[in-house]
Design a protein around this motif. Structure first.
Motif, PDB file in Angstrom:
ATOM      1  N   VAL A 182      44.148  67.849 111.751  1.00  0.00           N
ATOM      2  CA  VAL A 182      42.502  67.830 111.459  1.00  0.00           C
ATOM      3  C   VAL A 182      42.604  67.928 113.497  1.00  0.00           C
ATOM      4  N   HIS A 183      43.420  66.412 113.661  1.00  0.00           N
ATOM      5  CA  HIS A 183      43.632  66.483 115.422  1.00  0.00           C
ATOM      6  C   HIS A 183      43.240  67.326 116.848  1.00  0.00           C
ATOM      7  N   LEU A 184      44.411  67.869 115.683  1.00  0.00           N
ATOM      8  CA  LEU A 184      44.736  69.297 116.430  1.00  0.00           C
ATOM      9  C   LEU A 184      44.010  70.616 117.113  1.00  0.00           C
ATOM     10  N   PHE A 185      43.681  70.569 115.220  1.00  0.00           N
ATOM     11  CA  PHE A 185      43.328  71.928 114.848  1.00  0.00           C
ATOM     12  C   PHE A 185      41.853  72.159 114.623  1.00  0.00           C
ATOM     13  N   ALA A 186      41.072  71.255 113.662  1.00  0.00           N
ATOM     14  CA  ALA A 186      39.599  70.762 113.356  1.00  0.00           C
ATOM     15  C   ALA A 186      39.264  69.532 112.990  1.00  0.00           C
ATOM     16  N   PRO A 187      39.170  69.342 114.769  1.00  0.00           N
ATOM     17  CA  PRO A 187      38.068  67.954 115.144  1.00  0.00           C
ATOM     18  C   PRO A 187      36.965  67.848 114.187  1.00  0.00           C
ATOM     19  N   ARG A 188      36.448  69.126 113.901  1.00  0.00           N
ATOM     20  CA  ARG A 188      34.841  68.700 113.508  1.00  0.00           C
ATOM     21  C   ARG A 188      35.306  68.415 111.934  1.00  0.00           C
ATOM     22  N   LEU A 189      36.756  68.035 111.307  1.00  0.00           N
ATOM     23  CA  LEU A 189      37.183  67.776 109.976  1.00  0.00           C
ATOM     24  C   LEU A 189      37.298  66.184 109.983  1.00  0.00           C
ATOM     25  N   HIS A 190      36.433  65.869 111.418  1.00  0.00           N
ATOM     26  CA  HIS A 190      37.577  64.049 111.470  1.00  0.00           C
ATOM     27  C   HIS A 190      36.982  63.294 110.784  1.00  0.00           C
ATOM     28  N   GLY A 191      35.117  63.513 110.797  1.00  0.00           N
ATOM     29  CA  GLY A 191      34.186  62.127 110.234  1.00  0.00           C
ATOM     30  C   GLY A 191      35.129  62.890 108.424  1.00  0.00           C
ATOM     31  N   LEU A 192      34.786  63.795 107.765  1.00  0.00           N
ATOM     32  CA  LEU A 192      35.189  63.787 106.965  1.00  0.00           C
ATOM     33  C   LEU A 192      35.859  63.582 105.599  1.00  0.00           C
ATOM     34  N   LEU A 193      37.497  63.557 106.688  1.00  0.00           N
ATOM     35  CA  LEU A 193      38.580  63.227 106.170  1.00  0.00           C
ATOM     36  C   LEU A 193      38.454  61.445 106.457  1.00  0.00           C
ATOM     37  N   GLU A 194      37.794  61.082 107.322  1.00  0.00           N
ATOM     38  CA  GLU A 194      37.743  59.697 107.676  1.00  0.00           C
ATOM     39  C   GLU A 194      36.922  58.872 106.187  1.00  0.00           C
ATOM     40  N   ALA A 195      36.071  60.000 105.905  1.00  0.00           N
ATOM     41  CA  ALA A 195      35.258  59.122 104.662  1.00  0.00           C
ATOM     42  C   ALA A 195      35.005  59.077 103.164  1.00  0.00           C
ATOM     43  N   ILE A 196      37.119  60.140 103.097  1.00  0.00           N
ATOM     44  CA  ILE A 196      37.594  60.010 102.428  1.00  0.00           C
ATOM     45  C   ILE A 196      38.682  58.999 102.203  1.00  0.00           C
ATOM     46  N   ALA A 197      38.630  59.057 103.553  1.00  0.00           N
ATOM     47  CA  ALA A 197      40.047  57.624 103.641  1.00  0.00           C
ATOM     48  C   ALA A 197      39.395  56.635 103.257  1.00  0.00           C
ATOM     49  N   ILE A 198      37.700  56.529 103.339  1.00  0.00           N
ATOM     50  CA  ILE A 198      38.107  54.808 103.034  1.00  0.00           C
ATOM     51  C   ILE A 198      37.180  54.938 101.406  1.00  0.00           C
ATOM     52  N   LEU A 199      37.076  55.607 101.049  1.00  0.00           N
ATOM     53  CA  LEU A 199      36.730  55.819  99.671  1.00  0.00           C
ATOM     54  C   LEU A 199      37.510  54.691  98.479  1.00  0.00           C
ATOM     55  N   PRO A 200      38.756  54.611  98.395  1.00  0.00           N
ATOM     56  CA  PRO A 200      39.059  54.042  97.815  1.00  0.00           C
ATOM     57  C   PRO A 200      38.653  52.338  97.650  1.00  0.00           C
ATOM     58  N   PHE A 201      37.919  52.357  99.164  1.00  0.00           N
ATOM     59  CA  PHE A 201      37.713  50.507  99.043  1.00  0.00           C
ATOM     60  C   PHE A 201      37.072  50.408  98.488  1.00  0.00           C
ATOM     61  N   VAL A 202      35.539  51.627  98.316  1.00  0.00           N
ATOM     62  CA  VAL A 202      34.320  51.289  96.893  1.00  0.00           C
ATOM     63  C   VAL A 202      35.288  52.200  95.614  1.00  0.00           C
ATOM     64  N   VAL A 203      35.887  51.924  95.223  1.00  0.00           N
ATOM     65  CA  VAL A 203      35.689  52.226  94.341  1.00  0.00           C
ATOM     66  C   VAL A 203      37.554  51.399  93.180  1.00  0.00           C
ATOM     67  N   PRO A 204      36.959  51.028  92.522  1.00  0.00           N
ATOM     68  CA  PRO A 204      37.641  50.013  91.694  1.00  0.00           C
ATOM     69  C   PRO A 204      39.047  50.600  91.300  1.00  0.00           C
ATOM     70  N   ALA A 205      39.666  49.371  91.280  1.00  0.00           N
ATOM     71  CA  ALA A 205      40.585  49.968  90.829  1.00  0.00           C
ATOM     72  C   ALA A 205      40.710  49.883  89.150  1.00  0.00           C
ATOM     73  N   ILE A 206      40.374  50.325  88.002  1.00  0.00           N
ATOM     74  CA  ILE A 206      40.252  50.286  86.748  1.00  0.00           C
ATOM     75  C   ILE A 206      38.889  51.478  87.106  1.00  0.00           C
ATOM     76  N   ALA A 207      38.465  51.979  87.642  1.00  0.00           N
ATOM     77  CA  ALA A 207      38.144  53.121  87.282  1.00  0.00           C
ATOM     78  C   ALA A 207      39.095  54.123  88.025  1.00  0.00           C
TER      79      ALA A 207
END
Length: 259
Positions: A80-105
């Motif tokens: 993403v950093h090398l070839f698709a910087p426009r997708l950086h925001g999307l990748l970051e949003a996906i990466a922080i999703l586990p913070f809002v998903v409970p373990a049981i879910a």
């Protein structure tokens, strides 16, 4: 002067916040009731044969999760950093999703989504999948911040001008510059796996944290001693990995006193 004093008080309070629970746990682990204080809990701990397998399983799961992070996440972030910087925001949003998903879910979702293969679903190594998700935000942040400090466009242009292919750019130019960040990502993943209790307990796999919880129900002083030992082992592993991740040239120069 007032600012310096306030800063010292603030640092002391933060240090006390982290140190006091550890100190009290260490004191409690030495308690022998009416007999006073001693190392009986530690002696019992090292006589238990039922802790070795959970500890080894947790270490194997940590290594497997780190391997999965390196195989799946690191190439994606670099690409993403090398070839698709426009997708950086999307990748970051996906990466922080586990913070809002409970373990049981997370467990319910993975159980419904992944039905096979049988050798994986019925194996403790199935835990590698939820552990990967839990470690993703920490490992991603370590890699992403490191990539943000590197002038990738210039490095890519220079490497391309010398005839390097994209794969050669990643392996010969980018990855060597990410060595400290990769070590940090591995350390973050290791600590997440070593401390994870909820998912392993729900899925009925006896990892080291689950064993620690079971011991704590009937033998609290032994559980406290085990917590202290695991804390020391974790820090020993962290220092070992940090030392291994240092630049050999810089480390040698420091040892020789040239820097």
């Amino acid at each position: 002067m007032i600012g310096k004093t306030a800063r010292s008080i603030f640092i002391a309070l933060i240090g006390a916040f982290f140190a006091l629970p550890l100190i009290m746990t260490a004191v409690f682990s030495l308690s022998q009731g009416q007999a006073g204080y001693g190392l009986a809990a530690y002696a019992q701990l090292f006589q238990r044969a039922d802790l070795l397998d959970p500890l080894l399983l947790t270490m194997k799961l940590a290594v497997a999760t780190i391997g999965l992070i390196f195989l799946a996440m690191v190439p994606a972030v670099i690409a993403v950093h090398l070839f698709a910087p426009r997708l950086h925001g999307l990748l970051e949003a996906i990466a922080i999703l586990p913070f809002v998903v409970p373990a049981i879910a997370l467990v319910a979702g993975l159980t419904a989504l992944i039905q096979g293969p049988g050798w994986l679903v019925g194996s403790p190594y199935y835990l590698t999948l939820p552990y990967f998700v839990l470690a993703l935000p920490y490992a991603y942040r370590a890699i992403d911040v490191a990539l943000g400090t590197i002038d990738l466009p210039q490095l890519r242009l220079a490497a391309s001008s010398l005839g390097a292919h994209p794969r050669q750019i990643i392996f010969w130019v980018v990855l060597p510059n990410l060595r400290p960040a990769l070590v940090n990502a591995a350390l973050m993943t290791f600590t997440v796996v070593l401390g994870e209790f909820t998912i392993a307990n729900i899925l009925l796999f006896r990892t080291f944290p689950v064993s620690l919880g079971l011991i704590g129900r009937s033998e609290p002083t032994v559980a406290a001693a085990l917590s202290i030992v695991s804390f020391l082992l974790t820090w020993a592993a962290l220092f070992g990995a940090l030392r291994a991740g240092r630049d050999p040239a810089a480390l040698g120069a420091r040892i020789n006193g040239t820097t």
